[in-house]
Design a protein around this motif. Structure first.
Motif, PDB file in Angstrom:
ATOM      1  N   VAL A 192       0.462  -1.022   0.001  1.00 40.84           N
ATOM      2  CA  VAL A 192      -0.114   0.178   0.310  1.00 40.84           C
ATOM      3  C   VAL A 192       1.009   0.914  -0.211  1.00 40.84           C
ATOM      4  O   VAL A 192       0.957   2.315  -0.739  1.00 40.84           O
ATOM      5  CB  VAL A 192      -0.723  -0.681   1.763  1.00 40.84           C
ATOM      6  CG1 VAL A 192      -1.311   1.387   1.373  1.00 40.84           C
ATOM      7  CG2 VAL A 192      -1.902  -0.788   1.353  1.00 40.84           C
ATOM      8  N   THR A 195       2.264   2.497  -3.332  1.00 42.66           N
ATOM      9  CA  THR A 195       1.340   2.721  -4.804  1.00 42.66           C
ATOM     10  C   THR A 195       1.422   4.647  -3.570  1.00 42.66           C
ATOM     11  O   THR A 195       0.550   5.316  -4.632  1.00 42.66           O
ATOM     12  CB  THR A 195       0.017   2.055  -4.053  1.00 42.66           C
ATOM     13  OG1 THR A 195      -0.679   3.014  -2.787  1.00 42.66           O
ATOM     14  CG2 THR A 195      -0.146   0.472  -4.808  1.00 42.66           C
ATOM     15  N   GLY A 229       0.491   5.149  -0.822  1.00 41.52           N
ATOM     16  CA  GLY A 229      -0.989   5.612  -0.357  1.00 41.52           C
ATOM     17  C   GLY A 229      -0.895   4.593   1.209  1.00 41.52           C
ATOM     18  O   GLY A 229       0.398   5.341   2.050  1.00 41.52           O
ATOM     19  N   GLY A 235     -10.593   0.761  -0.563  1.00 35.73           N
ATOM     20  CA  GLY A 235      -9.669   0.526  -1.999  1.00 35.73           C
ATOM     21  C   GLY A 235     -10.440   1.100  -2.812  1.00 35.73           C
ATOM     22  O   GLY A 235     -10.358   1.735  -2.879  1.00 35.73           O
ATOM     23  N   VAL A 243     -10.575   4.757  -4.865  1.00 33.02           N
ATOM     24  CA  VAL A 243     -10.430   4.519  -6.402  1.00 33.02           C
ATOM     25  C   VAL A 243     -11.237   5.404  -7.208  1.00 33.02           C
ATOM     26  O   VAL A 243     -11.128   6.312  -8.169  1.00 33.02           O
ATOM     27  CB  VAL A 243     -10.239   3.072  -7.276  1.00 33.02           C
ATOM     28  CG1 VAL A 243     -10.206   3.038  -8.234  1.00 33.02           C
ATOM     29  CG2 VAL A 243      -8.386   2.545  -6.280  1.00 33.02           C
ATOM     30  N   VAL A 249       2.822  -1.961  -9.128  1.00 32.08           N
ATOM     31  CA  VAL A 249       2.886  -1.520  -7.703  1.00 32.08           C
ATOM     32  C   VAL A 249       3.225  -0.135  -7.506  1.00 32.08           C
ATOM     33  O   VAL A 249       3.480   1.033  -7.557  1.00 32.08           O
ATOM     34  CB  VAL A 249       3.048  -2.140  -6.258  1.00 32.08           C
ATOM     35  CG1 VAL A 249       3.204  -1.134  -5.347  1.00 32.08           C
ATOM     36  CG2 VAL A 249       1.998  -3.327  -6.648  1.00 32.08           C
ATOM     37  N   VAL A 283       2.851   3.043 -10.543  1.00 28.76           N
ATOM     38  CA  VAL A 283       1.354   3.059  -9.883  1.00 28.76           C
ATOM     39  C   VAL A 283       1.713   4.508  -8.653  1.00 28.76           C
ATOM     40  O   VAL A 283       1.508   5.678  -8.654  1.00 28.76           O
ATOM     41  CB  VAL A 283       0.455   2.162  -9.189  1.00 28.76           C
ATOM     42  CG1 VAL A 283      -1.107   3.833  -8.629  1.00 28.76           C
ATOM     43  CG2 VAL A 283      -0.175   1.181 -10.120  1.00 28.76           C
ATOM     44  N   GLY A 284       3.352   4.604  -7.889  1.00 28.58           N
ATOM     45  CA  GLY A 284       3.613   4.963  -6.331  1.00 28.58           C
ATOM     46  C   GLY A 284       4.179   5.813  -7.398  1.00 28.58           C
ATOM     47  O   GLY A 284       4.568   7.493  -6.291  1.00 28.58           O
ATOM     48  N   ARG A 337       1.948   8.171 -11.809  1.00 29.63           N
ATOM     49  CA  ARG A 337       0.628   7.715 -11.539  1.00 29.63           C
ATOM     50  C   ARG A 337       0.374   8.377 -12.809  1.00 29.63           C
ATOM     51  O   ARG A 337      -0.614   7.198 -13.640  1.00 29.63           O
ATOM     52  CB  ARG A 337      -0.007   8.224 -10.180  1.00 29.63           C
ATOM     53  CG  ARG A 337      -1.959   7.648 -10.239  1.00 29.63           C
ATOM     54  CD  ARG A 337      -2.956   8.472  -9.145  1.00 29.63           C
ATOM     55  NE  ARG A 337      -2.531   7.531  -8.045  1.00 29.63           N
ATOM     56  CZ  ARG A 337      -2.623   6.928  -7.725  1.00 29.63           C
ATOM     57  NH1 ARG A 337      -3.599   6.005  -7.907  1.00 29.63           N
ATOM     58  NH2 ARG A 337      -2.392   5.635  -6.141  1.00 29.63           N
ATOM     59  N   THR A 353      -4.916  -1.772  -9.853  1.00 27.56           N
ATOM     60  CA  THR A 353      -3.643  -2.153  -8.890  1.00 27.56           C
ATOM     61  C   THR A 353      -4.296  -1.483  -7.853  1.00 27.56           C
ATOM     62  O   THR A 353      -3.734  -2.298  -6.554  1.00 27.56           O
ATOM     63  CB  THR A 353      -2.377  -1.463 -10.035  1.00 27.56           C
ATOM     64  OG1 THR A 353      -2.262  -1.790 -10.706  1.00 27.56           O
ATOM     65  CG2 THR A 353      -1.280  -1.549  -8.786  1.00 27.56           C
ATOM     66  N   THR A 354      -4.381   0.090  -7.357  1.00 21.19           N
ATOM     67  CA  THR A 354      -4.281   0.750  -6.237  1.00 21.19           C
ATOM     68  C   THR A 354      -5.155  -0.423  -4.942  1.00 21.19           C
ATOM     69  O   THR A 354      -5.012  -0.351  -3.852  1.00 21.19           O
ATOM     70  CB  THR A 354      -5.167   1.780  -6.899  1.00 21.19           C
ATOM     71  OG1 THR A 354      -4.283   2.598  -7.154  1.00 21.19           O
ATOM     72  CG2 THR A 354      -5.302   2.348  -4.634  1.00 21.19           C
ATOM     73  N   TYR A 369      -4.984  -2.328  -1.409  1.00 15.19           N
ATOM     74  CA  TYR A 369      -6.353  -2.704  -0.016  1.00 15.19           C
ATOM     75  C   TYR A 369      -6.553  -3.882  -0.138  1.00 15.19           C
ATOM     76  O   TYR A 369      -6.467  -3.748   1.411  1.00 15.19           O
ATOM     77  CB  TYR A 369      -7.003  -1.546  -0.409  1.00 15.19           C
ATOM     78  CG  TYR A 369      -6.307  -0.248  -0.474  1.00 15.19           C
ATOM     79  CD1 TYR A 369      -5.816   0.344   0.859  1.00 15.19           C
ATOM     80  CD2 TYR A 369      -5.360   0.956  -1.657  1.00 15.19           C
ATOM     81  CE1 TYR A 369      -5.053   1.776   0.908  1.00 15.19           C
ATOM     82  CE2 TYR A 369      -5.340   1.558  -1.732  1.00 15.19           C
ATOM     83  CZ  TYR A 369      -4.645   2.748   0.204  1.00 15.19           C
ATOM     84  OH  TYR A 369      -3.948   4.103   0.148  1.00 15.19           O
TER      85      TYR A 369
END
Lengths: 453, 498
Positions: free
Chosen positions: A193, A196, A198, A251, A255, A330, A333-334, A337, A350-351, A355
């Motif tokens: 997480v 990403t 988060g 999640g 999203v 992952v 995205v992190g 994005r 993916t996000t 979660y």
């Protein structure tokens, strides 16, 4: 050489270099090693061996000190580890040709009774008394020659003491591993997480919720104490499923509506914590069969099952993060994005998956804790989200996302566990422990930052 | 003879694995505009970072007015009157333009030391400076609402109000449209008169002729020559930069345009894109040009599924496609080289290979497991084919030069063998050598029958590369040029502004 030399492909040795870099990146591993050395030195102490190994060593000593066919009295206290000592000792003495004239398991007066009986039978008297460090210290053995002249002058032998750090005793190391298993399991999902970009604050509450759900299913669906293996497995799966569902909700709103992860999972933390209390009516659920502790306290492979499960999860997660498309997604995205989206990475999926994974693993941690403590309780897992985040961050994962590793997180979790364990061994008060732990987390991250610079 | 305003002597700097600068000399007189030229990776940025105090040199001396100075931080540089306008913007998105202009140098009112900002004074002065630069937005506009060009103007204004005597402009015109560039050059001429020395880093050779007095060229971290602008021609400069003759800046291709493949009709989204229709044919390069804010990038985003159109149709080879996400567009065979490669094209902290693999993971993996050997082999092939200069595939793309970064983005899409390639300012901030390589690749794609749509603000590039041109303004198509023999910069510009 006739063939034209191949073009300089930069990938040659790339994997080895990658690994070397990864190890070098694990500066925290050195911190962990340093802590282990520190606590080893600080907890260096006299060790009184017991158990089967001590029994075997002691038998050898007795046989060496006495003539063949020696008559030996074995005395131990009524404790499992001393029983094991006595059992092995007797077996080895008999195997070595000595005669075990009496085995006393209990207290000094039992020993006195046995000695009196032997004295009444004398001669041929007694050659040796052997037992644990505690039992051979009994006053009744202090001056045998004077108290029981009929027995002659038997020697009193005990296992040889040695110096060894309490910290490095195998049972302490396993204890650390067991203590950290739950946090380490949660940290796997938290790492994903956080990479990403988060955060998941709900994991502590999901421990409680999953432990309660699992325990309630065992109690109310599968007959409580009478539940079978299948029922308990099904209950565990139910607990994990509830966690995954909670993760899917967090999640999903993150999203679909762009709600900041901090807020979404903060809400889930309250919802899950409250739901756990509602389901359990604020009390612990402990109507569970004895075999329910298999996962948390069992040790089928020579190491505790919870530890084996943790290691398995880390191996899988490391593989997924480094070698699978999921890990790449992952990280992308992190890391960026928008660039990930414009490269066709399924950013939303993916996000969401991150979660769900975090929720499911938090719940699995809850099942393990329920098994360790043989109950489910809405009070489990309080503050765990903070320890888990600390483990991930100490492990070198950036809170801004885009980088991080499972190996680092494992090291981070161990650093926290070792610090707590070391301070426990040193008898440091729990309030002081928290202050030290907070300072150490800050220092560890600071050290990491300086090293990267 | 008085000391020059600025002299940098024997500047050297090494990074792990690369000697960025070795013994570079640079002098700047009062009232002089010095063009600093060089391919990406030649050391221009490093030299300017050293001047701006962001990087410390391993060796060398910097003299300001003849006095040796150690510049240890950007603050010290500012105190010495050195301001650097970076190519990457350093703006606070939620603050207004005026507040950004005075960020860190706020005008205070009331008790000294209390720190009450005089917003009215700031707004007035920032407004005046921005107006001088030709900006048409309110100084209270939040920076996140400004166009790239607007943000660039704010960056320039920031340096101007600092009262710097030595001004470094790193590609200041890269994001600006022609009138804005003209306004900028007007300001530069004024600053010159005031005795300000300016180092002007640019890849646009026409601008150098227009505004600079002298050029200094860097190549591979060393001085590679210098001359008065009046004394050198375009070809000389290019030769100094790349060290070899560029026989063709825009490589020609024998074109035989085929049937229409990508047909767009009435595509609209809000006010950004209004009823745009065009077709792109097999074997040609279609250029879409216009001033900044004409809606070109927004149009490409609609084609790529990054945004949804309100109305209109997109047909590829006769079949209507409705990409609802980039993922769907990619699946339909469309690739996009975005305008801002650092924000949209690349994940800077992933390696070259991981970036390359990102849109290709499905093909490079089995059951979700990336096939490392296959990935390395393919990536190696493209590193070689595109001549991407990198120590290894594991290098983070953050550390690559602009041209090499752009090649990585290109490699991502080439590896997918896309049918439609959308290029948004493909050579922005890219050195001349890499530019030609990118042009060749674009031509190869067109020759291979792919649909190539290129958005560009660089008119020589548009005229040199395109087979047909679509000109946009205010979201609409305002000009179409199908016969390149009749196309001139003036004719294109007329459609873009009139």
């Amino acid at each position: 050489m006739t063939a034209p030399s191949p073009p300089p492909v930069p990938s040659r040795g790339g994997r080895a270099r990658g690994l070397a870099r990864r190890l070098a990146d694990l500066g925290m591993a050195w911190v962990l090693a340093g802590l282990c050395v520190l606590f080893s030195l600080l907890t260096f102490a006299e060790q009184q061996p017991d158990g089967a190994a001590a029994g075997a060593a002691l038998a050898a000593d007795v046989l060496a000190a006495c003539p063949a066919g020696a008559r030996v009295l074995v005395a131990v206290r009524d404790r499992p580890e001393e029983g094991a000592l006595a059992e092995t000792l007797v077996e080895r003495l008999r195997g070595g040709g000595a005669e075990v004239v009496a085995v006393v398991t209990g207290e000094p007066r039992d020993a006195r009774a046995a000695l009196e009986r032997l004295a009444a039978l004398a001669p041929p008297g007694l050659d040796a008394v052997a037992g644990s460090a505690a039992s051979t210290g009994w006053g009744v053995f202090a001056d045998l020659a004077a108290d029981f002249p009929a027995l002659g002058d038997p020697v009193v032998l005990r296992p040889r003491a040695y110096r060894w750090p309490n910290f490095l005793k195998p049972e302490n190391l396993l204890n650390i591993a067991n203590q950290i298993a739950v946090i380490a399991i949660l940290a796997v999902g938290m790492t994903v997480v956080i990479v990403t970009g988060g955060i998941d604050l709900s994991v502590g509450s999901l421990i409680a919720l999953a432990s309660v759900v699992t325990a309630l299913v065992v109690r109310d669906v599968f007959g409580g104490v009478a539940a079978g293996t299948g029922g308990m497995v099904a209950a565990g799966i139910a607990g994990v499923a509830v966690g995954a569902l909670a993760g899917a909700v967090s999640g999903g709103v993150i999203v679909a509506f762009g709600i900041p992860p901090f807020i979404a999972t903060l809400a889930m933390m309250l919802v899950a914590g409250g739901a756990a209390s509602m389901l359990a009516r604020g009390e612990s659920v402990y109507q569970l069969p004895d075999s329910f502790v298999w996962l948390g306290r069992g040790a089928d492979l020579g190491i505790p099952n919870a530890v084996a499960l943790t290691l398995l999860l880390y191996a899988l997660a490391h593989f997924a993060m480094t070698r699978m498309t999921f890990g790449r997604h992952v990280l992308a995205v992190g890391g960026n994005r928008e660039a990930a989206r414009l490269s066709g990475v399924p950013v939303a999926a993916t996000t969401l998956a991150a979660y769900v994974l975090s929720g499911a693993l938090a719940a699995l941690g809850g099942v393990v804790m329920a098994s360790q403590l043989k109950s489910g309780s809405p009070n489990f897992g309080q503050m765990y989200e903070l320890y888990v985040i600390a483990a991930v961050v100490v492990g070198g994962t950036s809170l801004s996302g885009g980088e991080g590793s499972m190996l680092g997180t494992l090291v981070g979790a161990l650093v926290i566990a070792v610090i707590q364990n070391g301070m426990n061994l040193l008898g440091i008060e729990s309030y002081t422990q928290r202050v030290v732990l907070g300072a150490v987390i800050l220092g560890a991250v600071l050290l990491d930052r300086l090293r990267r610079r | 003879m008085t000391a020059p305003l600025l002299s940098m002597e024997g500047i050297s700097k090494a990074y792990p694995g690369v000697q960025a600068l070795s013994g570079v000399e640079l002098a700047l007189a009062r009232g002089e505009v010095l063009a600093l030229l060089g391919e990406n990776g030649a050391g221009k940025s490093t030299l300017m970072k050293i001047l701006g105090g962001a990087v410390r040199p391993d060796a060398g001396t910097i003299r300001v007015d003849g006095v040796a100075r150690a510049i240890r931080s950007p603050q010290e540089a500012l105190r010495l009157g050195i301001a650097v306008i970076h190519q990457e913007f350093n703006l606070v998105p939620a603050l207004g333009a005026a507040e950004n202009v005075f960020l860190g140098q706020e005008i205070a009112r009331g008790l000294p030391g209390l720190g009450v900002v005089d917003r009215r004074a700031q707004r007035a002065r920032a407004g005046a400076v921005l107006a001088r630069l030709g900006a048409d937005f309110d100084p209270d506009t939040e920076c996140r609402r400004l166009s790239v060009a607007g943000q660039q103007l704010v960056e320039i204004a920031k340096a101007l109000v600092s009262g710097a005597r030595i001004l470094v402009m790193d590609e200041p015109s890269a994001a600006l449209s022609a009138p804005e560039v003209a306004a900028l050059h007007g300001v530069i001429r004024e600053l010159k008169r005031d005795g300000t020395g300016i180092v002007y880093v640019s890849h646009r050779l026409d601008e150098i002729a227009a505004v600079c007095d002298r050029v200094a060229v860097l190549r591979d971290g060393r001085n590679a020559g210098g001359a008065a602008v009046a004394a050198v021609g375009r070809g000389d400069l290019i030769r100094m930069m790349v060290g070899r003759e560029l026989t063709e800046e825009f490589p020609r291709r024998t074109t035989a345009p085929g049937e229409a493949r990508l047909v767009v009709e009435g595509l609209s989204r809000g006010t950004a894109v209004r009823g745009v229709s065009f077709e792109a044919r097999r074997g040609e390069v279609l250029a879409i040009t216009g001033l900044v804010g004409a809606g070109r990038t927004e149009l490409l985003r609609l084609l790529f599924g990054a945004d949804r159109p309100d109305s209109g149709t997109i047909r590829l080879d006769g079949r209507e496609i409705r990409p609802r996400s980039p993922r769907q567009a990619i699946a339909a065979g469309i690739g996009l080289l975005p305008e801002d490669r650092k924000l949209q094209g690349l994940v800077l902290d992933l390696s070259l290979r991981e970036n390359f693999a990102l849109p290709n993971l499905a093909r490079l993996s089995r059951a979700g497991v990336v096939q490392g050997a296959l990935e390395r082999r393919e990536c190696g092939g493209f590193v070689e084919r595109l001549r991407i200069r990198t120590p290894r595939q594991e290098a983070l793309v953050r550390g690559l030069s602009g041209g090499n970064q752009q090649k990585v983005v290109l490699a991502k899409w080439l590896a997918r063998d896309c049918e439609v390639l959308l290029f948004d300012e493909p050579t922005r901030g890219v050195d001349v050598g890499a530019k030609v390589e990118i042009y060749r690749l674009i031509n190869d794609l067109a020759a291979a029958g792919k649909v190539v749509v290129m958005v560009s603000s660089d008119l020589p590039e548009v005229l040199g590369m395109a087979d047909r041109i679509v000109v946009m303004r205010g979201g609409r198509v305002t000009g179409r040029i199908d016969d390149m023999a009749r196309a001139t910069q003036e004719s294109v510009m007329e459609a873009a502004v009139s």
